[in-house]
Design a protein around this motif. Structure first.
Motif, PDB file in Angstrom:
ATOM      1  N   ARG A  87       0.830  -1.215   0.000  1.00 13.77           N
ATOM      2  CA  ARG A  87       0.000   0.000   0.000  1.00 13.77           C
ATOM      3  C   ARG A  87       0.857   1.254   0.000  1.00 13.77           C
ATOM      4  N   TYR A  88       1.926   1.263   0.790  1.00 15.18           N
ATOM      5  CA  TYR A  88       2.745   2.470   0.905  1.00 15.18           C
ATOM      6  C   TYR A  88       3.766   2.605  -0.212  1.00 15.18           C
ATOM      7  N   ALA A  89       3.775   1.658  -1.135  1.00 11.89           N
ATOM      8  CA  ALA A  89       4.558   1.812  -2.362  1.00 11.89           C
ATOM      9  C   ALA A  89       3.692   2.357  -3.493  1.00 11.89           C
ATOM     10  N   GLU A  90       2.401   2.622  -3.204  1.00  9.53           N
ATOM     11  CA  GLU A  90       1.514   3.177  -4.218  1.00  9.53           C
ATOM     12  C   GLU A  90       1.757   4.682  -4.371  1.00  9.53           C
TER      13      GLU A  90
ATOM     14  N   ARG B  78       9.330  -0.860  -1.136  1.00  8.13           N
ATOM     15  CA  ARG B  78       8.615  -1.562  -0.081  1.00  8.13           C
ATOM     16  C   ARG B  78       9.494  -1.739   1.155  1.00  8.13           C
ATOM     17  N   ARG B  79      10.384  -0.782   1.388  1.00  6.54           N
ATOM     18  CA  ARG B  79      11.342  -0.924   2.486  1.00  6.54           C
ATOM     19  C   ARG B  79      10.627  -0.925   3.842  1.00  6.54           C
ATOM     20  N   GLU B  80      10.906  -1.957   4.617  1.00  3.24           N
ATOM     21  CA  GLU B  80      10.283  -2.081   5.926  1.00  3.24           C
ATOM     22  C   GLU B  80      10.867  -1.092   6.929  1.00  3.24           C
ATOM     23  N   ASP B  81      12.126  -0.652   6.709  1.00  2.00           N
ATOM     24  CA  ASP B  81      12.755   0.238   7.693  1.00  2.00           C
ATOM     25  C   ASP B  81      12.186   1.653   7.669  1.00  2.00           C
ATOM     26  N   ARG B  82      11.277   1.946   6.759  1.00  2.00           N
ATOM     27  CA  ARG B  82      10.604   3.244   6.763  1.00  2.00           C
ATOM     28  C   ARG B  82       9.579   3.340   7.905  1.00  2.00           C
TER      29      ARG B  82
ATOM     30  N   TYR C 261       2.957  -1.142  11.963  1.00  2.00           N
ATOM     31  CA  TYR C 261       1.548  -0.787  12.054  1.00  2.00           C
ATOM     32  C   TYR C 261       0.611  -1.919  11.684  1.00  2.00           C
ATOM     33  N   TRP C 262       1.093  -2.928  10.972  1.00  3.16           N
ATOM     34  CA  TRP C 262       0.230  -4.066  10.658  1.00  3.16           C
ATOM     35  C   TRP C 262      -0.203  -4.782  11.930  1.00  3.16           C
ATOM     36  N   TYR C 263       0.667  -4.780  12.954  1.00  2.00           N
ATOM     37  CA  TYR C 263       0.289  -5.367  14.238  1.00  2.00           C
ATOM     38  C   TYR C 263      -0.511  -4.378  15.082  1.00  2.00           C
ATOM     39  N   VAL C 264      -0.125  -3.111  15.036  1.00  3.67           N
ATOM     40  CA  VAL C 264      -0.845  -2.089  15.802  1.00  3.67           C
ATOM     41  C   VAL C 264      -2.310  -2.041  15.373  1.00  3.67           C
ATOM     42  N   ASP C 265      -2.537  -1.963  14.075  1.00  5.17           N
ATOM     43  CA  ASP C 265      -3.896  -1.824  13.561  1.00  5.17           C
ATOM     44  C   ASP C 265      -4.736  -3.068  13.847  1.00  5.17           C
ATOM     45  N   THR C 266      -4.149  -4.232  13.675  1.00  4.54           N
ATOM     46  CA  THR C 266      -4.883  -5.465  13.940  1.00  4.54           C
ATOM     47  C   THR C 266      -5.162  -5.610  15.432  1.00  4.54           C
ATOM     48  N   GLY C 267      -4.242  -5.121  16.266  1.00  7.63           N
ATOM     49  CA  GLY C 267      -4.486  -5.116  17.708  1.00  7.63           C
ATOM     50  C   GLY C 267      -5.668  -4.225  18.073  1.00  7.63           C
ATOM     51  N   MET C 268      -5.779  -3.061  17.405  1.00 12.06           N
ATOM     52  CA  MET C 268      -6.919  -2.189  17.671  1.00 12.06           C
ATOM     53  C   MET C 268      -8.220  -2.839  17.214  1.00 12.06           C
ATOM     54  N   ALA C 269      -8.167  -3.571  16.110  1.00 14.36           N
ATOM     55  CA  ALA C 269      -9.355  -4.303  15.659  1.00 14.36           C
ATOM     56  C   ALA C 269      -9.746  -5.361  16.677  1.00 14.36           C
ATOM     57  N   ALA C 270      -8.743  -6.028  17.258  1.00 15.51           N
ATOM     58  CA  ALA C 270      -9.018  -7.040  18.279  1.00 15.51           C
ATOM     59  C   ALA C 270      -9.681  -6.411  19.503  1.00 15.51           C
ATOM     60  N   LEU C 271      -9.235  -5.207  19.890  1.00 16.74           N
ATOM     61  CA  LEU C 271      -9.847  -4.542  21.035  1.00 16.74           C
ATOM     62  C   LEU C 271     -11.313  -4.228  20.766  1.00 16.74           C
ATOM     63  N   LEU C 272     -11.644  -3.852  19.542  1.00 15.78           N
ATOM     64  CA  LEU C 272     -13.050  -3.582  19.225  1.00 15.78           C
ATOM     65  C   LEU C 272     -13.889  -4.857  19.337  1.00 15.78           C
ATOM     66  N   ILE C 273     -13.306  -6.004  19.020  1.00 13.14           N
ATOM     67  CA  ILE C 273     -14.016  -7.268  19.224  1.00 13.14           C
ATOM     68  C   ILE C 273     -14.275  -7.483  20.709  1.00 13.14           C
TER      69      ILE C 273
END
Length: 204
Positions: free
Chosen positions: A96-99, A107-111, A116-128
């Motif tokens: 997505r961030y290479a778009e 697609r460098r991960e060090d940017r 955030y892939w874990y942060v965002d999914t964690g927030m989704a889990a909290l909503l559950i």
């Protein structure tokens, strides 16, 4: 239920009653999870829902809990009629961030300052978890042991680019039963808010 009451009542529930969970309630949990904030509106998450005896047995066994294994925590958790596994896709975020609209050409991960892939999914889990409380249910978020990640993937055909951030049991709470968890053994910290600069703690 008022939101403040949802927050106040939220706790990890480790034993459940025999009543089934209404599928419509599970659908609302997943609908709310997909409203979680997510970087670039990537939506790089997925949710595996397990709600049949066969799938639940396969989940517990694939994550290291053989049928003959018994302890207070496991015996309580296995009473849950539903398990939801939130999964995160790092590849979705890097893509997505290479778009063009994000301005990165690679697609460098060090940017990424944090994954955030874990942060965002964690927030989704909290909503559950919060939706479960709002619906009068109990839920518990817990980790899938790293040494059993591959067997879990194989058991449910999880693609290589998705990684579970944990799992959530859901069911009808059994009042005052089972392990009370760490909050029963540890006081809630009151020195975590700093105003203006670090060290100026404020007790809420």
């Amino acid at each position: 239920m008022e939101f403040r009451e949802v927050v106040r009542r939220r706790r990890m529930v480790r034993r459940y009653g025999p009543e089934p969970v209404d599928p419509a309630v599970v659908d609302r949990m997943l609908e709310h999870a997909q409203r979680a904030p997510n970087a670039g509106f990537t939506q790089g998450w997925a949710f595996l829902v397990l709600d049949t005896p066969e799938d639940l047995a396969r989940f517990w066994e694939s994550t290291g809990a053989a049928p003959e294994t018994h302890n207070a925590w496991l015996d309580g958790m296995r009473t849950a009629p539903v398990v939801i596994v939130p999964l995160a896709s790092k590849e979705a975020y890097l893509e997505r961030y290479a778009e063009a609209d994000k301005g990165w050409s690679d697609r460098r991960e060090d940017r990424w300052p944090v994954p955030y892939w874990y942060v965002d999914t964690g927030m989704a889990a909290l909503l559950i978890l919060q939706t479960a409380i709002d619906e009068g249910l109990g839920a518990c978020f817990f980790g899938i042991p790293a040494q059993h990640a591959d067997s879990f993937r194989e058991a449910f055909d999880i693609p290589a680019d998705h990684r579970p951030v944990g799992a959530i049991t859901v069911g009808h709470r059994v009042r005052d039963s089972g392990s009370k968890g760490s909050p029963a053994r540890r006081d809630r910290r009151t020195n975590v808010v700093h105003r203006g600069r670090w060290g100026t703690t404020v007790t809420p």
